[in-house]
Scaffold this motif. Structure first.
Motif, PDB file in Angstrom:
ATOM      1  N   GLU A 148     -13.401  -0.585   1.111  1.00 42.49           N
ATOM      2  CA  GLU A 148     -12.050   0.256   0.729  1.00 42.49           C
ATOM      3  C   GLU A 148     -12.003   1.598   1.598  1.00 42.49           C
ATOM      4  O   GLU A 148     -11.135   1.912   2.049  1.00 42.49           O
ATOM      5  CB  GLU A 148     -11.968   0.482  -0.650  1.00 42.49           C
ATOM      6  N   ARG A 149     -13.141   2.206   1.889  1.00 45.51           N
ATOM      7  CA  ARG A 149     -13.333   3.355   2.579  1.00 45.51           C
ATOM      8  C   ARG A 149     -13.066   3.029   4.023  1.00 45.51           C
ATOM      9  O   ARG A 149     -12.337   3.856   4.597  1.00 45.51           O
ATOM     10  CB  ARG A 149     -14.846   3.943   2.296  1.00 45.51           C
ATOM     11  N   ALA A 150     -13.440   1.952   4.349  1.00 38.20           N
ATOM     12  CA  ALA A 150     -13.259   1.787   5.974  1.00 38.20           C
ATOM     13  C   ALA A 150     -11.782   1.419   6.006  1.00 38.20           C
ATOM     14  O   ALA A 150     -11.398   1.839   7.197  1.00 38.20           O
ATOM     15  CB  ALA A 150     -13.962   0.443   6.164  1.00 38.20           C
ATOM     16  N   GLU A 151     -11.055   0.656   5.087  1.00 38.55           N
ATOM     17  CA  GLU A 151      -9.870   0.546   5.134  1.00 38.55           C
ATOM     18  C   GLU A 151      -9.021   1.853   5.167  1.00 38.55           C
ATOM     19  O   GLU A 151      -7.901   2.066   6.030  1.00 38.55           O
ATOM     20  CB  GLU A 151      -9.379  -0.416   4.085  1.00 38.55           C
ATOM     21  N   GLN A 152      -9.264   2.913   4.428  1.00 39.18           N
ATOM     22  CA  GLN A 152      -8.682   3.922   4.210  1.00 39.18           C
ATOM     23  C   GLN A 152      -8.868   4.731   5.550  1.00 39.18           C
ATOM     24  O   GLN A 152      -7.763   5.413   6.010  1.00 39.18           O
ATOM     25  CB  GLN A 152      -9.362   4.981   2.941  1.00 39.18           C
ATOM     26  N   ILE A 153     -10.165   5.037   6.210  1.00 45.42           N
ATOM     27  CA  ILE A 153     -10.209   5.467   7.370  1.00 45.42           C
ATOM     28  C   ILE A 153      -9.518   4.991   8.550  1.00 45.42           C
ATOM     29  O   ILE A 153      -9.000   5.860   9.390  1.00 45.42           O
ATOM     30  CB  ILE A 153     -11.753   5.817   7.547  1.00 45.42           C
ATOM     31  N   GLY A 154      -9.313   3.839   8.521  1.00 39.92           N
ATOM     32  CA  GLY A 154      -8.720   2.777   9.530  1.00 39.92           C
ATOM     33  C   GLY A 154      -7.136   3.340   9.476  1.00 39.92           C
ATOM     34  O   GLY A 154      -6.532   3.439  10.617  1.00 39.92           O
ATOM     35  N   LYS A 268      -7.928  -5.867   9.372  1.00 36.84           N
ATOM     36  CA  LYS A 268      -6.733  -5.368   8.306  1.00 36.84           C
ATOM     37  C   LYS A 268      -6.366  -4.085   8.468  1.00 36.84           C
ATOM     38  O   LYS A 268      -5.110  -3.603   8.191  1.00 36.84           O
ATOM     39  CB  LYS A 268      -7.530  -5.482   6.730  1.00 36.84           C
ATOM     40  N   ALA A 269      -7.360  -3.096   8.811  1.00 36.12           N
ATOM     41  CA  ALA A 269      -6.835  -1.682   8.818  1.00 36.12           C
ATOM     42  C   ALA A 269      -5.803  -1.434  10.051  1.00 36.12           C
ATOM     43  O   ALA A 269      -4.856  -0.809   9.978  1.00 36.12           O
ATOM     44  CB  ALA A 269      -8.109  -0.864   9.109  1.00 36.12           C
ATOM     45  N   LEU A 270      -5.772  -2.429  11.176  1.00 28.30           N
ATOM     46  CA  LEU A 270      -5.016  -2.134  12.283  1.00 28.30           C
ATOM     47  C   LEU A 270      -3.867  -3.180  12.338  1.00 28.30           C
ATOM     48  O   LEU A 270      -2.961  -3.184  13.187  1.00 28.30           O
ATOM     49  CB  LEU A 270      -5.953  -2.435  13.377  1.00 28.30           C
ATOM     50  N   GLY A 271      -3.822  -3.884  11.233  1.00 29.27           N
ATOM     51  CA  GLY A 271      -2.393  -5.004  11.297  1.00 29.27           C
ATOM     52  C   GLY A 271      -2.771  -6.129  12.134  1.00 29.27           C
ATOM     53  O   GLY A 271      -1.585  -6.416  12.764  1.00 29.27           O
ATOM     54  N   LEU A 272      -3.809  -6.542  12.548  1.00 30.78           N
ATOM     55  CA  LEU A 272      -3.990  -7.582  13.481  1.00 30.78           C
ATOM     56  C   LEU A 272      -4.630  -8.576  13.063  1.00 30.78           C
ATOM     57  O   LEU A 272      -5.384  -8.549  11.775  1.00 30.78           O
ATOM     58  CB  LEU A 272      -4.752  -6.843  14.720  1.00 30.78           C
TER      59      LEU A 272
END
Length: 293
Positions: A148-154, A268-272
């Motif tokens: 979740e942290r990686a997603e938030q920072i992304g 997931k973070a970049l929508g790719l």
């Protein structure tokens, strides 16, 4: 003749001091003394505040761990025609605390919800940061869970507006390093601690400079981090995406995620798609190898 139904009471969301007791407003003192009940995140902490202002209102505990059961009870109290004040340990209730949940329940039940404005750490830090105050995004505390942290920072990586984070002293070093790696160490930032207290401090510089400083100097007190947003072209332009992708992927790896999981979180973070991320990483590796030859 039927008895007229009682009108619901009012839920007051009351700001409390973020450091200096003089942060308290005259209106907040008056209302806290007038309502029959105060819902407090930590009753011991709030009792000290009430004692200072000679307020003797009854307290009840309402916090993250009991909100599911206590929230409906407080709504019933309000529906019975009683007023209620909700306070957090510091600042505005509802900002990184369960006050949001209580407000939502009250609104759904048709209860009047009104603010008692006052001190707020996020905005206080923002206006003294020296960074852009026109557009900003409040993120609060980053998750301690790696995924979740990686997603938030992304997600934060692509925001062009100023970013606002909360952080505890024992997590500050790791957070600054994570942000420097993922967002870029050259981004301007301000580390604000002990706001309105005796040892209030604003340390300004780049993310990497702040990370280096606190690596050698032990952080003390609660922090608000204000971070410069991404350059506008980095959000809309495709040329910056490989660089953002690579840095986010590297950040995921640095946090201990396996390569496949790091690739999934980056996508997931970049929508790719994961395939797009894989191809982009291969392209970046190919360019690096060509430069080394």
């Amino acid at each position: 003749m039927e008895e007229q139904a009682k009108q619901p009471g009012t839920l007051y969301l009351c700001a409390t001091p973020i450091g200096n007791l003089e942060d308290m407003t005259y209106r907040a003192v008056r209302i806290l003394g007038a309502v029959p009940l105060i819902a407090a995140e930590d009753t011991r902490h709030t009792r000290q505040l009430l004692t200072h202002f000679d307020i003797h209102t009854k307290l009840t505990s309402y916090h993250e761990h009991n909100k599911a059961s206590k929230g409906p009870e407080l709504v019933d109290w309000l529906l019975a025609g009683n007023d209620l004040a909700c306070v957090s340990d510091a600042g505005l209730p509802g900002i990184s605390d369960p006050g949001t949940h209580l407000a939502q329940l009250a609104i759904e039940a048709g209860i009047r919800v009104t603010p008692l404005p006052g001190a707020n750490a996020a905005l206080s830090a923002l206006i003294c940061s020296g960074l852009d105050t026109r557009y900003f995004t409040f993120i609060g505390f980053l998750s301690r869970q790696k995924k979740e942290r990686a997603e938030q920072i992304g997600r934060a990586q692509r925001h062009t507006e100023t970013l606002i984070f909360y952080e505890a002293p024992h997590h500050l070093k790791a957070t600054l390093q994570d942000l420097a790696e993922a967002l870029g160490g050259s981004r301007h930032a301000s580390a604000c601690r002990e706001l309105t207290k005796r040892f209030e401090e604003f340390r300004r510089g780049t993310l990497q400079e702040l990370a280096d400083y606190y690596a050698e100097n032990e952080p003390r007190g609660e922090f608000v981090l204000i971070v410069e947003g991404a350059a506008a072209e980095a959000e809309s332009g495709t040329e910056e995406q490989p660089k953002d992708l690579a840095s986010l992927y590297a950040s995921c790896l640095a946090q201990g995620l396996p390569k496949k999981e790091a690739m999934r979180e980056t996508a997931k973070a970049l929508g790719l798609s994961r395939r797009d991320v894989y191809q982009a990483l291969l392209s970046i590796e190919g360019e690096q190898e060509a430069q080394e030859e």
